[in-house]
Design an enzyme around this catalytic site. Sequence first.
Site, PDB file in Angstrom:
ATOM      1  CG  ASP A 124      -2.795 -22.853  26.645  1.00  0.00           C
ATOM      2  OD1 ASP A 124      -3.402 -23.060  25.572  1.00  0.00           O
ATOM      3  OD2 ASP A 124      -3.353 -22.421  27.664  1.00  0.00           O
ATOM      4  CG  ASP A 184      -9.016 -22.453  21.937  1.00  0.00           C
ATOM      5  OD1 ASP A 184     -10.116 -22.969  21.702  1.00  0.00           O
ATOM      6  OD2 ASP A 184      -8.884 -21.376  22.532  1.00  0.00           O
TER       7      ASP A 184
HETATM    8  N1  GLY Z   1      -6.701 -20.112  23.418  1.00  0.00           N
HETATM    9  C1  GLY Z   1      -7.466 -19.119  24.046  1.00  0.00           C
HETATM   10  C2  GLY Z   1      -8.013 -18.104  23.119  1.00  0.00           C
HETATM   11  O1  GLY Z   1      -7.975 -18.237  21.926  1.00  0.00           O
HETATM   12  O2  GLY Z   1      -8.519 -17.133  23.632  1.00  0.00           O
END
Ligand code: GLY
Length: 409
Positions: A124, A184
């Site tokens: 992330d 993601d």
């Molecule tokens: N990246 C985690 C979400 O979109 O909840």
Amino acid sequence: MKLQTGFISLLLACTACTVQTNQTGIVDNNFDFASQQLKYAFTEIDSAKVNQTEKQIANFLSYPRNIQPDGSLGLVNPHDWTSGFFPGELWYMYEYTKDDFWKQKAEYFTAPIEQEKTNGTTHDMGFKVYCSFGNGYRLTGNQQYKDIMLEAASTLATRYRDKVGCIRSWDFNANDWQCPVIIDNMMNLELLFWAFKASQDSTYYNIAVNHAQTTMKNHFREDFSSYHVVDYDTLTGAVRRKQTHQGCADESAWSRGQAWGLYGYTLCYRETQLPEFLAQAKNIAKFIFTNKNMPEDLIPYWDYDAPNIPNESRDASAASVAACALYELCMYDKEQAPQYKEWADTILSNLSKHYRATLNADRGFLLLHSTGAASYNSEIDVPINYADYYFLEALLKKAKLEKEGTAVL
Ligand code: GLY
């Protein structure tokens, strides 16, 4: 006849003026609202911190993430994957207003995230560092920010698995997964593309392109909807399993995941000019906006295949993310541009009219009705910081596209 043609031209021009004014009006109106509401958010943060322990204060538990089930403000520290969004909003406020008040606030909330630059336990990094330091560097040219971002990109690159051709997303659930990659993760590639341009080290570019190509091959179904998680065999690189984590079923289309994919391939096309990425983005847009379960206001349910549609919660965040991508896609596909623009404008108009929080209430958030992880009964139908961040980004992109013909900030 000539006079009449002239009059019609004038009338059309005036109509265009009115449309232009109204279109710009939505941007001004929402930034005026955000200016007041984010000032209120600061008071909410201060109130929520009154009872914090010394350790919580030292950990800078200060970033608004959501509203908790008991109605209180949910704060997170720099370690949380969403920490970059609040400072990112403050940078967008500075970008729009050019007011040093916002710059100072943005700097204050950005600084503690530096500690994440060496955190190699998560993918992330882009969300945390690019949304905060990335916007800050873009707007101020602060060299310290550049160094932090380069270190962050180098840390993110350590998660690249050559055999798989992807960056490993998660480390948890290690009994089940070997190398889980989630859709993601496409968003984190922006930090790597930036690092390539800033350092001229092509490793970053190659990792980003390989990740996008591998994901294109394995995450997508024939209709261009995507799985949420693909788990790879670390030794052979083979796909072990395709499934969901935040969607309603392994074979469903989780709404925010589709939006991450749309934004991700749009940015990949911007950075590489590879036609396969543009084609992918266009196909994802088609899946989303021609979906039989997409509501008329274009704010999707949390999963396109959720079992009880229309009695399911919406996800305003998925709509905000998609709007950002659509404004940029207008630049890359002139033929489809009017359609993309209309979809994006419809989203922003409906978010503004029907999803906006109440001024000086709702804990200082901008938008209501997002859904984090309904499959875990978590963050259902609440304000969430990334919906607000991408809402402001979409407004800036719209304004820039209309004024300058580019939606790239
Ligand atoms: N990246 C985690 C979400 O979109 O909840």
